[in-house]
Motif scaffolding. Structure first.
Motif, PDB file in Angstrom:
ATOM      1  N   GLN A  81       7.141  12.778  41.688  1.00  0.00           N
ATOM      2  CA  GLN A  81       6.265  12.537  40.391  1.00  0.00           C
ATOM      3  C   GLN A  81       7.030  12.662  39.536  1.00  0.00           C
ATOM      4  OE1 GLN A  81       3.003  15.698  41.293  1.00  0.00           O
ATOM      5  NE2 GLN A  81       1.931  14.189  42.171  1.00  0.00           N
ATOM      6  N   TRP A  82       7.961  13.087  39.269  1.00  0.00           N
ATOM      7  CA  TRP A  82       9.043  13.945  38.836  1.00  0.00           C
ATOM      8  C   TRP A  82      10.107  12.287  38.207  1.00  0.00           C
ATOM      9  CZ3 TRP A  82      12.075  18.796  36.880  1.00  0.00           C
ATOM     10  CH2 TRP A  82      12.974  18.455  35.682  1.00  0.00           C
ATOM     11  N   GLU A  83      10.222  11.968  38.884  1.00  0.00           N
ATOM     12  CA  GLU A  83      11.605  11.112  39.442  1.00  0.00           C
ATOM     13  C   GLU A  83      10.626   9.479  38.845  1.00  0.00           C
ATOM     14  OE1 GLU A  83      13.905   8.192  42.164  1.00  0.00           O
ATOM     15  OE2 GLU A  83      12.871  10.694  43.118  1.00  0.00           O
ATOM     16  N   ALA A  84       9.780   9.639  39.852  1.00  0.00           N
ATOM     17  CA  ALA A  84       8.807   7.694  39.215  1.00  0.00           C
ATOM     18  C   ALA A  84       8.097   7.785  37.906  1.00  0.00           C
ATOM     19  CB  ALA A  84       7.588   7.871  40.349  1.00  0.00           C
ATOM     20  N   ASP A  85       7.477   9.524  37.317  1.00  0.00           N
ATOM     21  CA  ASP A  85       7.345   9.183  35.821  1.00  0.00           C
ATOM     22  C   ASP A  85       8.435   8.849  35.239  1.00  0.00           C
ATOM     23  OD1 ASP A  85       5.034   8.844  35.186  1.00  0.00           O
ATOM     24  OD2 ASP A  85       3.944  10.294  36.039  1.00  0.00           O
ATOM     25  N   SER A  86       9.673   9.664  34.907  1.00  0.00           N
ATOM     26  CA  SER A  86      10.926   9.063  34.148  1.00  0.00           C
ATOM     27  C   SER A  86      11.242   7.967  34.795  1.00  0.00           C
ATOM     28  CB  SER A  86      11.567   9.741  34.947  1.00  0.00           C
ATOM     29  OG  SER A  86      11.360  11.413  34.772  1.00  0.00           O
ATOM     30  N   VAL A  87      10.577   7.082  36.235  1.00  0.00           N
ATOM     31  CA  VAL A  87      11.007   5.890  35.604  1.00  0.00           C
ATOM     32  C   VAL A  87      10.426   4.837  34.815  1.00  0.00           C
ATOM     33  CG1 VAL A  87      11.116   3.668  37.202  1.00  0.00           C
ATOM     34  CG2 VAL A  87      12.077   5.808  38.191  1.00  0.00           C
ATOM     35  N   ALA A  88       9.201   5.559  34.910  1.00  0.00           N
ATOM     36  CA  ALA A  88       7.552   4.842  34.106  1.00  0.00           C
ATOM     37  C   ALA A  88       7.980   4.808  32.920  1.00  0.00           C
ATOM     38  CB  ALA A  88       6.427   5.345  35.023  1.00  0.00           C
ATOM     39  N   SER A  89       8.431   5.866  32.231  1.00  0.00           N
ATOM     40  CA  SER A  89       8.598   6.562  30.883  1.00  0.00           C
ATOM     41  C   SER A  89       9.711   5.754  29.923  1.00  0.00           C
ATOM     42  CB  SER A  89       8.772   7.878  30.585  1.00  0.00           C
ATOM     43  OG  SER A  89      10.052   8.044  31.300  1.00  0.00           O
ATOM     44  N   ARG A  90      10.047   5.116  30.977  1.00  0.00           N
ATOM     45  CA  ARG A  90      11.520   4.604  30.364  1.00  0.00           C
ATOM     46  C   ARG A  90      11.483   2.649  30.354  1.00  0.00           C
ATOM     47  NH1 ARG A  90      14.867   9.245  31.659  1.00  0.00           N
ATOM     48  NH2 ARG A  90      15.124   8.098  33.391  1.00  0.00           N
ATOM     49  N   ALA A  91      10.532   2.341  31.843  1.00  0.00           N
ATOM     50  CA  ALA A  91      10.876   1.193  32.073  1.00  0.00           C
ATOM     51  C   ALA A  91      10.248  -0.018  31.722  1.00  0.00           C
ATOM     52  CB  ALA A  91      10.860   0.989  33.817  1.00  0.00           C
ATOM     53  N   ILE A  92       8.458   0.676  31.040  1.00  0.00           N
ATOM     54  CA  ILE A  92       7.709  -0.175  31.320  1.00  0.00           C
ATOM     55  C   ILE A  92       7.497  -1.035  29.860  1.00  0.00           C
ATOM     56  CG2 ILE A  92       4.808  -0.151  30.816  1.00  0.00           C
ATOM     57  CD1 ILE A  92       5.028   1.862  32.413  1.00  0.00           C
ATOM     58  N   ALA A  93       7.812  -0.490  28.876  1.00  0.00           N
ATOM     59  CA  ALA A  93       7.825  -1.116  27.257  1.00  0.00           C
ATOM     60  C   ALA A  93       8.973  -2.047  27.625  1.00  0.00           C
ATOM     61  CB  ALA A  93       7.509  -0.293  26.423  1.00  0.00           C
ATOM     62  N   PRO A  94      10.028  -1.267  27.649  1.00  0.00           N
ATOM     63  CA  PRO A  94      12.097  -2.489  27.210  1.00  0.00           C
ATOM     64  C   PRO A  94      11.745  -3.171  28.543  1.00  0.00           C
ATOM     65  CG  PRO A  94      11.791   0.239  27.264  1.00  0.00           C
ATOM     66  CD  PRO A  94      10.678  -0.093  27.712  1.00  0.00           C
ATOM     67  N   VAL A  95      11.409  -3.442  29.393  1.00  0.00           N
ATOM     68  CA  VAL A  95      11.055  -4.123  30.599  1.00  0.00           C
ATOM     69  C   VAL A  95      10.215  -5.209  30.188  1.00  0.00           C
ATOM     70  CG1 VAL A  95      10.637  -5.004  33.066  1.00  0.00           C
ATOM     71  CG2 VAL A  95      12.228  -2.602  32.665  1.00  0.00           C
ATOM     72  N   LEU A  96       9.374  -5.356  29.935  1.00  0.00           N
ATOM     73  CA  LEU A  96       7.982  -6.147  29.174  1.00  0.00           C
ATOM     74  C   LEU A  96       8.162  -6.627  28.053  1.00  0.00           C
ATOM     75  CD1 LEU A  96       5.732  -4.611  31.845  1.00  0.00           C
ATOM     76  CD2 LEU A  96       6.701  -6.422  32.743  1.00  0.00           C
ATOM     77  N   ALA A  97       9.031  -5.671  27.096  1.00  0.00           N
ATOM     78  CA  ALA A  97       8.875  -6.594  25.870  1.00  0.00           C
ATOM     79  C   ALA A  97       8.680  -7.600  25.300  1.00  0.00           C
ATOM     80  CB  ALA A  97       9.503  -4.908  24.916  1.00  0.00           C
ATOM     81  N   PRO A  98      10.142  -8.203  26.320  1.00  0.00           N
ATOM     82  CA  PRO A  98       9.878 -10.013  25.831  1.00  0.00           C
ATOM     83  C   PRO A  98       9.430 -10.537  26.039  1.00  0.00           C
ATOM     84  CG  PRO A  98      11.999  -8.272  26.434  1.00  0.00           C
ATOM     85  CD  PRO A  98      11.482  -7.734  26.807  1.00  0.00           C
ATOM     86  N   PHE A  99       8.709 -10.479  26.891  1.00  0.00           N
ATOM     87  CA  PHE A  99       7.985 -11.763  27.951  1.00  0.00           C
ATOM     88  C   PHE A  99       6.177 -11.321  26.918  1.00  0.00           C
ATOM     89  CE2 PHE A  99       9.980 -10.080  31.879  1.00  0.00           C
ATOM     90  CZ  PHE A  99      10.845 -10.722  31.637  1.00  0.00           C
ATOM     91  N   ILE A 100       6.160 -10.022  25.831  1.00  0.00           N
ATOM     92  CA  ILE A 100       4.615 -10.285  25.884  1.00  0.00           C
ATOM     93  C   ILE A 100       4.472 -10.627  24.646  1.00  0.00           C
ATOM     94  CG2 ILE A 100       2.981  -8.257  25.235  1.00  0.00           C
ATOM     95  CD1 ILE A 100       4.529  -6.271  26.582  1.00  0.00           C
ATOM     96  N   THR A 101       3.958 -11.885  24.534  1.00  0.00           N
ATOM     97  CA  THR A 101       3.538 -12.399  23.921  1.00  0.00           C
ATOM     98  C   THR A 101       1.738 -12.241  23.086  1.00  0.00           C
ATOM     99  OG1 THR A 101       2.989 -14.368  25.006  1.00  0.00           O
ATOM    100  CG2 THR A 101       5.385 -14.051  23.653  1.00  0.00           C
ATOM    101  N   SER A 102       1.245 -11.279  22.846  1.00  0.00           N
ATOM    102  CA  SER A 102      -0.431 -11.399  23.270  1.00  0.00           C
ATOM    103  C   SER A 102      -0.452  -9.743  22.053  1.00  0.00           C
ATOM    104  CB  SER A 102      -1.548 -10.288  24.085  1.00  0.00           C
ATOM    105  OG  SER A 102      -2.360 -10.062  23.997  1.00  0.00           O
ATOM    106  N   SER A 103      -0.579  -9.704  20.647  1.00  0.00           N
ATOM    107  CA  SER A 103      -0.737  -8.534  20.248  1.00  0.00           C
ATOM    108  C   SER A 103      -2.189  -7.234  20.889  1.00  0.00           C
ATOM    109  CB  SER A 103      -2.040  -8.456  19.123  1.00  0.00           C
ATOM    110  OG  SER A 103      -1.108  -9.540  17.612  1.00  0.00           O
ATOM    111  N   GLU A 104      -2.862  -7.881  21.477  1.00  0.00           N
ATOM    112  CA  GLU A 104      -3.426  -6.418  22.443  1.00  0.00           C
ATOM    113  C   GLU A 104      -2.815  -6.358  23.330  1.00  0.00           C
ATOM    114  OE1 GLU A 104      -6.665  -9.928  21.615  1.00  0.00           O
ATOM    115  OE2 GLU A 104      -4.826  -9.456  21.725  1.00  0.00           O
ATOM    116  N   LEU A 105      -1.882  -6.760  23.980  1.00  0.00           N
ATOM    117  CA  LEU A 105      -1.482  -5.960  25.582  1.00  0.00           C
ATOM    118  C   LEU A 105      -0.035  -5.516  25.131  1.00  0.00           C
ATOM    119  CD1 LEU A 105      -0.731  -6.443  28.064  1.00  0.00           C
ATOM    120  CD2 LEU A 105       0.353  -7.912  28.517  1.00  0.00           C
ATOM    121  N   TRP A 106       0.613  -5.766  23.853  1.00  0.00           N
ATOM    122  CA  TRP A 106       2.092  -5.145  23.372  1.00  0.00           C
ATOM    123  C   TRP A 106       0.994  -3.757  22.910  1.00  0.00           C
ATOM    124  CZ3 TRP A 106       6.235  -3.445  23.828  1.00  0.00           C
ATOM    125  CH2 TRP A 106       6.538  -3.275  22.554  1.00  0.00           C
ATOM    126  N   ALA A 107       0.398  -3.762  22.473  1.00  0.00           N
ATOM    127  CA  ALA A 107      -0.607  -2.438  22.010  1.00  0.00           C
ATOM    128  C   ALA A 107      -0.838  -1.304  22.927  1.00  0.00           C
ATOM    129  CB  ALA A 107      -1.650  -2.376  20.801  1.00  0.00           C
TER     130      ALA A 107
END
Length: 365
Positions: A81-107
């Motif tokens: 759980q600690w390992e997986a959430d460590s990954v999630a805490s660093r991977a979601i916004a940084p990885v997906l940010a360049p692809f997101i083109t909706s204000s709602e989804l970015w928020a």
């Protein structure tokens, strides 16, 4: 100013794409394009909490006095759980940010990334406060190779998404179907982790807590489970359903179908291997065994199979929840104790809404 920072030429304010549309300009709440996603963003804000809300000091004694099998199961589950959430805490916004083109989804995804930091910090605080020498336990957790192997399939998908997103951000990848497929598969991997893998781990934690041990840990992880099931999974689902209704999403599904099926099978197989390992070497858990936990894992996986309209001949997916006790843990209001008994956990912030604006009331004197 380049359009990667602010797109002055943006023309799709009336209905931007969630992913790989025109680059963002104004953060727009004038046009409500995706109300379900905005509602999930608001719900995540209302569930805001802090990793230090629970007093884990009693867990120190529980770890010292509980049966060795229970100790091992809790440590091994916390490790993943600690390992997986460590990954999630660093991977979601940084990885997906360049692809997101909706204000709602970015928020929504930036708020969820912040929430994943709370989750990762919670596991860290559990270890810091539950042991006399947390450093020794940290080393023990990092040696659980089976936990690292369990995350490998999702980690590979995140790594591919990370590479694609950074290349796209600096102009090394075009906005084409191949790039779209990379972000699509990253979101599929995120759903697999949050809907299947986290749910299996939560079942072990809550089965242990049902014995009366580790109650503060149980309440903290119950908050994490609420976030994951009510918000994170539902956002993944909303995004994928929206994309699957588009021509580009349908093409991605057609081109990536075999990859999705393989990922689902590999994730489920890794969970079943983990469960066999968890109940090996004489480890037992009151009210739980490998068969019941495996059935729960397959029950959770069924939701993902159904989302994509996929079937599987390899597994028998249960029609009903095989772990009824999970219902009370996943519905946080059903396990709410009084404030005198323990730290309260069932609350939301910012949920009061004014409904009297621009209304005139008659007042009798």
């Amino acid at each position: 100013m380049t359009d990667s920072v602010f797109n002055y030429a943006k023309t799709d304010y009336q209905k931007p794409l969630l992913l790989l549309g025109q680059r963002p300009g104004l953060f727009d709440t004038v046009n409500r394009h995706y109300p379900e996603i905005w509602s999930l963003y608001k719900a995540q804000k209302s569930l805001d909490w802090d990793e230090n809300e629970f007093d884990y000091s009693s867990c120190n004694a529980d770890f010292k006095t509980c049966p060795r099998a229970t100790y091992d199961m809790m440590i091994k589950t916390l490790a993943w759980q600690w390992e997986a959430d460590s990954v999630a805490s660093r991977a979601i916004a940084p990885v997906l940010a360049p692809f997101i083109t909706s204000s709602e989804l970015w928020a929504a995804w930036q708020r969820i990334s912040d929430n994943e930091v709370v989750h990762a910090a919670t596991y860290s605080e559990i270890v810091r406060n539950s042991f006399d020498d947390p450093g020794v336990i940290l080393d023990e957790i990092l040696r659980v190779q089976e936990a690292h192997d369990r995350l490998s399939e999702v980690a590979k998908a995140f790594a591919a998404g990370y590479e694609a997103s950074h290349k796209y951000a600096i102009g090394q990848l075009p906005n084409d179907q191949t790039t779209y497929n990379a972000v699509f598969m990253t979101i599929v991997a995120l759903l697999c982790m949050e809907r299947i893998q986290f749910m299996a781990s939560f079942a072990v934690t809550f089965a242990i807590c049902d014995t009366g041990l580790f109650q503060p840990i149980g309440k903290a992880i119950q908050k994490i489970a609420q976030d994951e099931l009510e918000i994170h999974v539902e956002l993944d689902r909303a995004v994928l359903k929206n994309e699957l209704a588009s021509e580009r999403g349908q093409t991605a599904f057609a081109q990536c179908r075999s990859q999705i099926e393989a990922m689902l099978e590999e994730v489920v197989d890794s969970e079943l291997r983990w469960i066999d390992y968890l109940f090996s070497e004489g480890r037992e858990l009151v009210g739980m065994n490998a068969d019941r936990l495996s059935a729960w894992t397959l029950y959770c996986a069924k939701d993902v199979y159904q989302l994509f309209g996929l079937s599987t001949e390899k597994y028998s997916l249960p029609a009903h929840n095989p772990l009824k006790f999970m219902e009370k843990w996943l519905n946080i209001s059903k396990t709410q104790a009084s404030p005198q008994e323990q730290d309260i956990a069932a609350y939301k912030v910012g949920v009061m809404r004014r409904t009297d604006e621009n209304q005139v009331f008659d007042v009798d004197f």
